[in-house]
Design a protein around this motif. Structure first.
Motif, PDB file in Angstrom:
ATOM      1  N   ALA A   1       0.838  -1.200   0.000  1.00 11.63           N
ATOM      2  CA  ALA A   1       0.000   0.000   0.000  1.00 11.63           C
ATOM      3  C   ALA A   1       0.875   1.253   0.000  1.00 11.63           C
ATOM      4  CB  ALA A   1      -0.917   0.003   1.216  1.00 11.63           C
ATOM      5  N   ILE A   2       0.415   2.260  -0.736  1.00 10.67           N
ATOM      6  CA  ILE A   2       1.095   3.546  -0.709  1.00 10.67           C
ATOM      7  C   ILE A   2       0.988   4.088   0.716  1.00 10.67           C
ATOM      8  CG2 ILE A   2       1.033   5.933  -1.573  1.00 10.67           C
ATOM      9  CD1 ILE A   2      -0.121   4.788  -4.208  1.00 10.67           C
ATOM     10  N   PRO A   3       2.092   4.610   1.286  1.00 17.18           N
ATOM     11  CA  PRO A   3       2.043   5.117   2.665  1.00 17.18           C
ATOM     12  C   PRO A   3       0.949   6.161   2.874  1.00 17.18           C
ATOM     13  CG  PRO A   3       4.314   4.993   1.896  1.00 17.18           C
ATOM     14  CD  PRO A   3       3.429   4.711   0.704  1.00 17.18           C
ATOM     15  N   ALA A   4       0.360   6.150   4.055  1.00 19.04           N
ATOM     16  CA  ALA A   4      -0.769   7.033   4.384  1.00 19.04           C
ATOM     17  C   ALA A   4      -0.428   8.511   4.185  1.00 19.04           C
ATOM     18  CB  ALA A   4      -1.224   6.788   5.815  1.00 19.04           C
ATOM     19  N   GLU A   5       0.824   8.892   4.440  1.00 20.95           N
ATOM     20  CA  GLU A   5       1.185  10.308   4.313  1.00 20.95           C
ATOM     21  C   GLU A   5       1.097  10.833   2.877  1.00 20.95           C
ATOM     22  OE1 GLU A   5       5.196   8.088   4.745  1.00 20.95           O
ATOM     23  OE2 GLU A   5       3.256   8.008   5.715  1.00 20.95           O
ATOM     24  N   PHE A   6       0.982   9.950   1.896  1.00 19.49           N
ATOM     25  CA  PHE A   6       0.798  10.378   0.513  1.00 19.49           C
ATOM     26  C   PHE A   6      -0.629  10.888   0.284  1.00 19.49           C
ATOM     27  CE2 PHE A   6       4.375   8.636  -2.214  1.00 19.49           C
ATOM     28  CZ  PHE A   6       5.242   8.412  -1.160  1.00 19.49           C
TER      29      PHE A   6
ATOM     30  N   PHE B   1       9.962   3.658  -9.340  1.00 16.38           N
ATOM     31  CA  PHE B   1       8.844   3.137  -8.554  1.00 16.38           C
ATOM     32  C   PHE B   1       7.586   3.238  -9.404  1.00 16.38           C
ATOM     33  CE2 PHE B   1      11.915   4.030  -5.329  1.00 16.38           C
ATOM     34  CZ  PHE B   1      11.695   3.069  -4.362  1.00 16.38           C
ATOM     35  N   ILE B   2       6.793   2.183  -9.388  1.00 20.15           N
ATOM     36  CA  ILE B   2       5.538   2.115 -10.138  1.00 20.15           C
ATOM     37  C   ILE B   2       4.401   2.250  -9.133  1.00 20.15           C
ATOM     38  CG2 ILE B   2       4.077   0.683 -11.620  1.00 20.15           C
ATOM     39  CD1 ILE B   2       6.752  -0.804 -12.399  1.00 20.15           C
ATOM     40  N   TYR B   3       3.451   3.136  -9.417  1.00 22.71           N
ATOM     41  CA  TYR B   3       2.292   3.358  -8.557  1.00 22.71           C
ATOM     42  C   TYR B   3       1.032   3.002  -9.335  1.00 22.71           C
ATOM     43  CZ  TYR B   3       5.408   5.917  -5.472  1.00 22.71           C
ATOM     44  OH  TYR B   3       6.430   6.273  -4.615  1.00 22.71           O
ATOM     45  N   TRP B   4       0.112   2.286  -8.687  1.00 27.74           N
ATOM     46  CA  TRP B   4      -1.119   1.871  -9.368  1.00 27.74           C
ATOM     47  C   TRP B   4      -2.297   1.847  -8.407  1.00 27.74           C
ATOM     48  CZ3 TRP B   4       2.659  -1.614  -7.964  1.00 27.74           C
ATOM     49  CH2 TRP B   4       2.274  -2.697  -7.187  1.00 27.74           C
TER      50      TRP B   4
ATOM     51  N   ARG C   1      15.004   9.253  -7.369  1.00 29.09           N
ATOM     52  CA  ARG C   1      15.474  10.553  -6.881  1.00 29.09           C
ATOM     53  C   ARG C   1      14.406  11.641  -6.881  1.00 29.09           C
ATOM     54  NH1 ARG C   1      21.448  11.077  -9.613  1.00 29.09           N
ATOM     55  NH2 ARG C   1      22.380   9.323  -8.492  1.00 29.09           N
ATOM     56  N   MET C   2      13.245  11.344  -7.415  1.00 24.06           N
ATOM     57  CA  MET C   2      12.177  12.343  -7.468  1.00 24.06           C
ATOM     58  C   MET C   2      11.475  12.456  -6.115  1.00 24.06           C
ATOM     59  SD  MET C   2      10.525  11.416 -11.184  1.00 24.06           S
ATOM     60  CE  MET C   2       9.621  12.927 -11.420  1.00 24.06           C
ATOM     61  N   HIS C   3      10.828  13.595  -5.884  1.00 28.16           N
ATOM     62  CA  HIS C   3      10.022  13.789  -4.685  1.00 28.16           C
ATOM     63  C   HIS C   3       8.694  13.077  -4.917  1.00 28.16           C
ATOM     64  CE1 HIS C   3       7.340  15.869  -1.837  1.00 28.16           C
ATOM     65  NE2 HIS C   3       8.431  15.864  -1.083  1.00 28.16           N
ATOM     66  N   HIS C   4       8.517  11.948  -4.305  1.00 25.93           N
ATOM     67  CA  HIS C   4       7.388  11.081  -4.625  1.00 25.93           C
ATOM     68  C   HIS C   4       6.040  11.596  -4.148  1.00 25.93           C
ATOM     69  CE1 HIS C   4       9.518   7.293  -6.078  1.00 25.93           C
ATOM     70  NE2 HIS C   4      10.387   8.281  -6.083  1.00 25.93           N
TER      71      HIS C   4
ATOM     72  N   VAL D   1       3.050  11.837  -6.811  1.00 25.59           N
ATOM     73  CA  VAL D   1       1.986  10.836  -6.694  1.00 25.59           C
ATOM     74  C   VAL D   1       0.647  11.515  -6.471  1.00 25.59           C
ATOM     75  CG1 VAL D   1       1.081   8.961  -5.247  1.00 25.59           C
ATOM     76  CG2 VAL D   1       3.468   8.929  -5.995  1.00 25.59           C
ATOM     77  N   GLN D   2       0.600  12.485  -5.581  1.00 23.35           N
ATOM     78  CA  GLN D   2      -0.647  13.206  -5.327  1.00 23.35           C
ATOM     79  C   GLN D   2      -1.166  13.844  -6.608  1.00 23.35           C
ATOM     80  OE1 GLN D   2       0.578  15.777  -2.124  1.00 23.35           O
ATOM     81  NE2 GLN D   2      -0.101  14.321  -0.565  1.00 23.35           N
ATOM     82  N   GLN D   3      -0.290  14.467  -7.375  1.00 26.04           N
ATOM     83  CA  GLN D   3      -0.688  15.094  -8.635  1.00 26.04           C
ATOM     84  C   GLN D   3      -1.205  14.045  -9.626  1.00 26.04           C
ATOM     85  OE1 GLN D   3       2.479  16.888 -10.889  1.00 26.04           O
ATOM     86  NE2 GLN D   3       1.065  18.122 -12.075  1.00 26.04           N
TER      87      GLN D   3
END
Length: 104
Positions: free
Chosen positions: A53-58, A71-74, A91-94, A98-100
């Motif tokens: 799971a994507i961390p809650a803080e995202f 990293f792959i997000y789905w 190296r990106m600010h995830h 991810v939110q965007q």
């Protein structure tokens, strides 16, 4: 659930990754990386690897895994297919990216 869709943001990011790889490492490496990434998408869709799971803080619901330096997000789409939302370099600010991507 065995299929996946590459959503617009992820498709754009994959194009950028392949172009960058081609420019810096050559055509053969770009093809290898693209094919490896596509194989990882298929593994995700067929649940051949653990879904973390994507961390809650995202602040978004979804899952992620690593492929080499990316990293792959789905998320699960209403069609029950896997929707690949974005692909980010390590190296990106995830959080911001991810939110965007998940807003679209």
């Amino acid at each position: 659930m065995s299929g996946y869709l590459l959503l617009k943001h992820a498709e754009h990011r994959l194009d950028e990754i392949v172009d960058f790889t081609r420019d810096h490492s050559g055509e053969a490496q770009a093809i290898r990386y693209f094919e490896g990434m596509a194989a990882k998408f298929a593994e995700i869709a067929s649940r051949q690897l653990p879904w973390r799971a994507i961390p809650a803080e995202f602040g978004v619901d979804g899952f992620f895994c690593r492929y080499e330096r990316h990293f792959i997000y789905w998320r699960i789409l209403s069609s029950e297919e896997v929707g690949i939302v974005t692909i980010l370099h390590e190296r990106m600010h995830h959080i911001a990216h991810v939110q965007q991507a998940f807003e679209i």
